[in-house]
Structure formats: C-alpha cells, structure tokens
Design a protein around this motif. Sequence first.
Motif, PDB file in Angstrom:
ATOM      1  N   MET A  36       0.818  -1.202   0.000  1.00  0.00           N
ATOM      2  CA  MET A  36       0.000   0.000   0.000  1.00  0.00           C
ATOM      3  C   MET A  36       0.863   1.269   0.000  1.00  0.00           C
ATOM      4  O   MET A  36       0.394   2.337  -0.350  1.00  0.00           O
ATOM      5  CB  MET A  36      -0.894   0.020   1.234  1.00  0.00           C
ATOM      6  CG  MET A  36      -1.855  -1.139   1.328  1.00  0.00           C
ATOM      7  SD  MET A  36      -3.051  -1.082   0.001  1.00  0.00           S
ATOM      8  CE  MET A  36      -3.972  -2.572   0.340  1.00  0.00           C
ATOM      9  N   ARG A  37       2.132   1.153   0.442  1.00  0.00           N
ATOM     10  CA  ARG A  37       2.911   2.354   0.697  1.00  0.00           C
ATOM     11  C   ARG A  37       3.088   3.212  -0.554  1.00  0.00           C
ATOM     12  O   ARG A  37       3.170   4.439  -0.468  1.00  0.00           O
ATOM     13  CB  ARG A  37       4.273   1.962   1.267  1.00  0.00           C
ATOM     14  CG  ARG A  37       4.175   1.359   2.671  1.00  0.00           C
ATOM     15  CD  ARG A  37       5.541   0.972   3.191  1.00  0.00           C
ATOM     16  NE  ARG A  37       5.448   0.416   4.517  1.00  0.00           N
ATOM     17  CZ  ARG A  37       6.487  -0.085   5.173  1.00  0.00           C
ATOM     18  NH1 ARG A  37       7.691  -0.087   4.613  1.00  0.00           N
ATOM     19  NH2 ARG A  37       6.338  -0.589   6.380  1.00  0.00           N
ATOM     20  N   VAL A  57      -6.071  14.254  -3.698  1.00  0.00           N
ATOM     21  CA  VAL A  57      -7.065  13.896  -2.683  1.00  0.00           C
ATOM     22  C   VAL A  57      -7.734  12.562  -3.039  1.00  0.00           C
ATOM     23  O   VAL A  57      -7.939  11.698  -2.172  1.00  0.00           O
ATOM     24  CB  VAL A  57      -8.121  15.018  -2.545  1.00  0.00           C
ATOM     25  CG1 VAL A  57      -9.297  14.543  -1.699  1.00  0.00           C
ATOM     26  CG2 VAL A  57      -7.486  16.251  -1.931  1.00  0.00           C
ATOM     27  N   LEU A  58      -8.074  12.402  -4.347  1.00  0.00           N
ATOM     28  CA  LEU A  58      -8.681  11.136  -4.782  1.00  0.00           C
ATOM     29  C   LEU A  58      -7.727   9.969  -4.564  1.00  0.00           C
ATOM     30  O   LEU A  58      -8.129   8.885  -4.143  1.00  0.00           O
ATOM     31  CB  LEU A  58      -9.077  11.233  -6.250  1.00  0.00           C
ATOM     32  CG  LEU A  58     -10.279  12.125  -6.575  1.00  0.00           C
ATOM     33  CD1 LEU A  58     -10.471  12.243  -8.081  1.00  0.00           C
ATOM     34  CD2 LEU A  58     -11.546  11.563  -5.920  1.00  0.00           C
ATOM     35  N   LEU A  59      -6.452  10.215  -4.855  1.00  0.00           N
ATOM     36  CA  LEU A  59      -5.461   9.156  -4.671  1.00  0.00           C
ATOM     37  C   LEU A  59      -5.306   8.810  -3.196  1.00  0.00           C
ATOM     38  O   LEU A  59      -5.184   7.625  -2.818  1.00  0.00           O
ATOM     39  CB  LEU A  59      -4.122   9.602  -5.262  1.00  0.00           C
ATOM     40  CG  LEU A  59      -3.132   8.488  -5.644  1.00  0.00           C
ATOM     41  CD1 LEU A  59      -3.760   7.546  -6.642  1.00  0.00           C
ATOM     42  CD2 LEU A  59      -1.865   9.102  -6.228  1.00  0.00           C
ATOM     43  N   LEU A  60      -5.325   9.830  -2.346  1.00  0.00           N
ATOM     44  CA  LEU A  60      -5.261   9.582  -0.903  1.00  0.00           C
ATOM     45  C   LEU A  60      -6.482   8.792  -0.432  1.00  0.00           C
ATOM     46  O   LEU A  60      -6.369   7.864   0.379  1.00  0.00           O
ATOM     47  CB  LEU A  60      -5.171  10.907  -0.150  1.00  0.00           C
ATOM     48  CG  LEU A  60      -3.805  11.578  -0.086  1.00  0.00           C
ATOM     49  CD1 LEU A  60      -3.933  12.996   0.453  1.00  0.00           C
ATOM     50  CD2 LEU A  60      -2.857  10.758   0.795  1.00  0.00           C
ATOM     51  N   TRP A 102      -8.864   3.700   1.346  1.00  0.00           N
ATOM     52  CA  TRP A 102      -9.860   2.634   1.176  1.00  0.00           C
ATOM     53  C   TRP A 102      -9.185   1.276   1.057  1.00  0.00           C
ATOM     54  O   TRP A 102      -9.624   0.294   1.670  1.00  0.00           O
ATOM     55  CB  TRP A 102     -10.701   2.932  -0.068  1.00  0.00           C
ATOM     56  CG  TRP A 102     -11.645   1.821  -0.418  1.00  0.00           C
ATOM     57  CD1 TRP A 102     -12.833   1.520   0.177  1.00  0.00           C
ATOM     58  CD2 TRP A 102     -11.472   0.857  -1.458  1.00  0.00           C
ATOM     59  NE1 TRP A 102     -13.414   0.416  -0.415  1.00  0.00           N
ATOM     60  CE2 TRP A 102     -12.602  -0.005  -1.428  1.00  0.00           C
ATOM     61  CE3 TRP A 102     -10.486   0.639  -2.421  1.00  0.00           C
ATOM     62  CZ2 TRP A 102     -12.755  -1.061  -2.311  1.00  0.00           C
ATOM     63  CZ3 TRP A 102     -10.628  -0.417  -3.304  1.00  0.00           C
ATOM     64  CH2 TRP A 102     -11.754  -1.250  -3.241  1.00  0.00           C
ATOM     65  N   ARG A 103      -8.106   1.209   0.289  1.00  0.00           N
ATOM     66  CA  ARG A 103      -7.389  -0.063   0.142  1.00  0.00           C
ATOM     67  C   ARG A 103      -6.790  -0.506   1.474  1.00  0.00           C
ATOM     68  O   ARG A 103      -6.821  -1.696   1.825  1.00  0.00           O
ATOM     69  CB  ARG A 103      -6.276   0.079  -0.904  1.00  0.00           C
ATOM     70  CG  ARG A 103      -6.777   0.066  -2.342  1.00  0.00           C
ATOM     71  CD  ARG A 103      -5.626   0.238  -3.303  1.00  0.00           C
ATOM     72  NE  ARG A 103      -4.601  -0.785  -3.092  1.00  0.00           N
ATOM     73  CZ  ARG A 103      -4.168  -1.604  -4.051  1.00  0.00           C
ATOM     74  NH1 ARG A 103      -4.684  -1.525  -5.268  1.00  0.00           N
ATOM     75  NH2 ARG A 103      -3.228  -2.476  -3.803  1.00  0.00           N
ATOM     76  N   ARG A 143      -9.596  -1.848   3.660  1.00  0.00           N
ATOM     77  CA  ARG A 143     -10.036  -3.172   3.223  1.00  0.00           C
ATOM     78  C   ARG A 143      -9.035  -4.251   3.608  1.00  0.00           C
ATOM     79  O   ARG A 143      -9.399  -5.340   4.064  1.00  0.00           O
ATOM     80  CB  ARG A 143     -10.248  -3.172   1.704  1.00  0.00           C
ATOM     81  CG  ARG A 143     -10.869  -4.458   1.177  1.00  0.00           C
ATOM     82  CD  ARG A 143     -11.132  -4.379  -0.306  1.00  0.00           C
ATOM     83  NE  ARG A 143      -9.890  -4.258  -1.068  1.00  0.00           N
ATOM     84  CZ  ARG A 143      -9.825  -4.395  -2.391  1.00  0.00           C
ATOM     85  NH1 ARG A 143     -10.939  -4.618  -3.088  1.00  0.00           N
ATOM     86  NH2 ARG A 143      -8.676  -4.272  -3.019  1.00  0.00           N
ATOM     87  N   ALA A 144      -7.744  -3.992   3.436  1.00  0.00           N
ATOM     88  CA  ALA A 144      -6.705  -4.953   3.816  1.00  0.00           C
ATOM     89  C   ALA A 144      -6.719  -5.199   5.320  1.00  0.00           C
ATOM     90  O   ALA A 144      -6.546  -6.330   5.783  1.00  0.00           O
ATOM     91  CB  ALA A 144      -5.337  -4.455   3.370  1.00  0.00           C
ATOM     92  N   ALA A 145      -6.937  -4.141   6.100  1.00  0.00           N
ATOM     93  CA  ALA A 145      -6.994  -4.293   7.566  1.00  0.00           C
ATOM     94  C   ALA A 145      -8.169  -5.167   7.974  1.00  0.00           C
ATOM     95  O   ALA A 145      -8.054  -5.996   8.886  1.00  0.00           O
ATOM     96  CB  ALA A 145      -7.088  -2.925   8.225  1.00  0.00           C
ATOM     97  N   ARG A 146      -9.299  -4.981   7.297  1.00  0.00           N
ATOM     98  CA  ARG A 146     -10.465  -5.802   7.604  1.00  0.00           C
ATOM     99  C   ARG A 146     -10.205  -7.266   7.279  1.00  0.00           C
ATOM    100  O   ARG A 146     -10.623  -8.163   8.009  1.00  0.00           O
ATOM    101  CB  ARG A 146     -11.676  -5.292   6.824  1.00  0.00           C
ATOM    102  CG  ARG A 146     -12.275  -4.004   7.392  1.00  0.00           C
ATOM    103  CD  ARG A 146     -13.414  -3.510   6.529  1.00  0.00           C
ATOM    104  NE  ARG A 146     -14.044  -2.321   7.112  1.00  0.00           N
ATOM    105  CZ  ARG A 146     -14.960  -1.596   6.488  1.00  0.00           C
ATOM    106  NH1 ARG A 146     -15.348  -1.926   5.247  1.00  0.00           N
ATOM    107  NH2 ARG A 146     -15.497  -0.546   7.087  1.00  0.00           N
TER     108      ARG A 146
END
Length: 388
Positions: A1-2, A44-47, A52-53, A56-59
């Motif tokens: 994700m980084r 902002v959209l990229l952030l 969101w990604r 989702r990965a944390a969930r």
Amino acid sequence: MRHWWLWAWTIGCFGCGMLAGALVLVRWSGQAVSLAAVVLAFAVLLLAYGWWRELRAARRRLERQRRRPRIVAIGGGTGLSVVLRGLKEFDVDLTAVVTVADDGGSSGRLRTDLAIPPPGDIRNCLVAMADTEPLLERLLQFRFPAGEGLAGHSFGNLFLAAMTHIMGDFVSAIRETSRVLAVRGRVLPAVREDVVLRAVLEDGSVVQGESRIPQAQGRIARVELVPADAQPLPEVVSAIRDADAIVIGPGSLYTSVLPNLLVPGLADAVASSRAKKIYVCNVMTQPGETDGYSASEHVEVIYRHVGRRLFDYILVNAASLPPEALEKYQAQGAYPVRVDVEALYGLGLRVIARNFVHFATYARHDSRLIAEQIVSLIGYERMNADRG
C-alpha cells in the motif's frame, strides 16, 4: 500500500507548490490556479483510494485473525481417527474426508445387504471427533460377539445404517449423527456414490475389492476406482479450497489414502489449494501392500497415481521401537518404514523427523504429538494470540 501514499503525497505537495506559485508569482492566473486545483483534487482522490485499500486490507487481516484455523484431514482406517483425536483438542475448524471403498467385515456386509456406503471408517472418525461420555464411545464401538446376523457387527455401524434409512441418504445421516454426538467438526465421505477399489498387480492380474487387495500376495502396480468418474462432494472440494492445512495419512497406502485422491478432481483441489500440505507417513510397512517400502516410496506411489506433486511437508517417525514390539511385527511380516531423508529432500519435501509413536499393543502415532506438530506448522499459537 505504501506506494499509493507516496504517490498521493508527492502529487499533493506538487499541487500545493503550483497553487502557491500561481497565487504569489503569477498573481491569480486563472489557468495556473485551475491546473493546481486539478492536481490537488487528483491527490485527494489518490489519498482516498489508498485509505480505502488500507482499510479493506486491515479488515481482511482482522477476519483472518478472528476465524479459527481450518484443517482438512484425508484418509481412512484407524490412522485418520488417530490424527482427528488429537486435532479436536485444539480450537480449529476440522473437516475429515473419509474413504468409502471398504468392503470387508461389518461394513462390507451392510454395504451388500442394505445398499449403503460402508460406515466403518466414518464411525471411527465420528467417535474420534465426538465430545461424548466414555460409555457412549464404548457403545458405538461395541461389536456383537454372537447372534444370527448380528455377530461381528458394530453397534455404531448399525446406528449409521438406521440413520441412513431414516434420513434418506448417507450424507444426511452423518450430519445428524454428528449433531447427536456433539462432533467437533465435520465428517464427510469422499464421494456420495457407491465405489469399488480395484488393484492391478505387477504380474498383470486384477484384484477387485479393498479387503482382497492385501491378501493377493502380489506387488501392486496401481489401484483404481470403479467407476472412474465418481465425483467428490462439493463440500469436500470447498473445505480443501479454504483450508489452512491439509493432512493426508497415516493409513494403508493403497486402500485408505489413495482411494480418496483417486476421486476425480480431489487431488487437483489439494494441489491448487494454498494450504500447507502435510503427509503423515506410516510407522510400519503393511504386509501385502507396502512390503519393503521406504518413506520416499510411499510418496512416489501417491505422486505416480495422481500425476503431480502434492506435499510440502512429510512427518516421519525417528524413534526406534522396543525389541518386543519389533518381534511382534516381524512375526506378521511388518517392519519399520525406512526414512530415506535424502530421497525425500529430492522430492522437494521438508522433512520433520521426531518421536511420533505411542506403543501399547501396537505401534501407533501419538495423536497429541502429531496434532501439536500440525498446528505448529500453521502458526496456531500466533493466530490465537492475534485473536485474543
């Protein structure tokens, strides 16, 4: 994700720099301000997308930590029940996949008389996984010593036969019996339909029937299922696909282990699963089946039948047996399976050699030691610490 965060902040800083330049240097140039606003909006959209990604990965990580490890054990006979008896003591989601090719003893008679799948191996697995009183276990394993038509029958086999007729099919009978016995997990037959095991010996002769194969007194070239197009239960394929570990063996190589893997699609499901695949090798050779076989020959026979490699690990016993035990086995033509470590490495296996044996009347795998080794391979302690 980084990399998402890095790109977003880089573009955001660039947009802020453009806006500052437009305001201070260009003095409110409309085109410059508009371009800077577009860049900032993109940042902002990229952030937001990166956030969101990450969420989702944390969930997904949390879901993996919360669920119990899933283990599928495949086999038959007494070997599978020994493994199940140890695994049920851990907080795991356990599924047993059991061969239904047996045609000897009480199971064979019920199979012929009542046209039902053989219940014997299923019964052993249900008892091994059940949370029952010792008296109920003794009742299910009780074998009638006499009586016309009853002699030799196990009460548990008769119970499953009666449940099959009440419920209408064998799979439903197993499910309801599991509920009655408070079974810790699921017991599933490898196939729903009636199958027969057939062996082709090296001299070309054919032996049909699981119980007759070890008595044929010939070296086995291959075994096959009749019919060859029998299909696995969908629940079996689903359990294998979602497993964290798949355990195959111990048990009679040709008559307990291979009948499961010969079901079309089942070996492919094992091979394509992301689970750790663990083969528990037999302690002793079996007269009429694996005379003189080493550990690597057990694996090679499986690979030759299924046409591909399956296992990541092999568990082999590294302890010697007492002299009195060896004498008993040698009188029956059975000897310790030779552990040829270099050949096992050559097959791409990670070898775990320990004292896995419990000896009473016969040398059996110690259910607790085997289970501890299996759960350690899937990081059971770490997964439970995360869940806590």
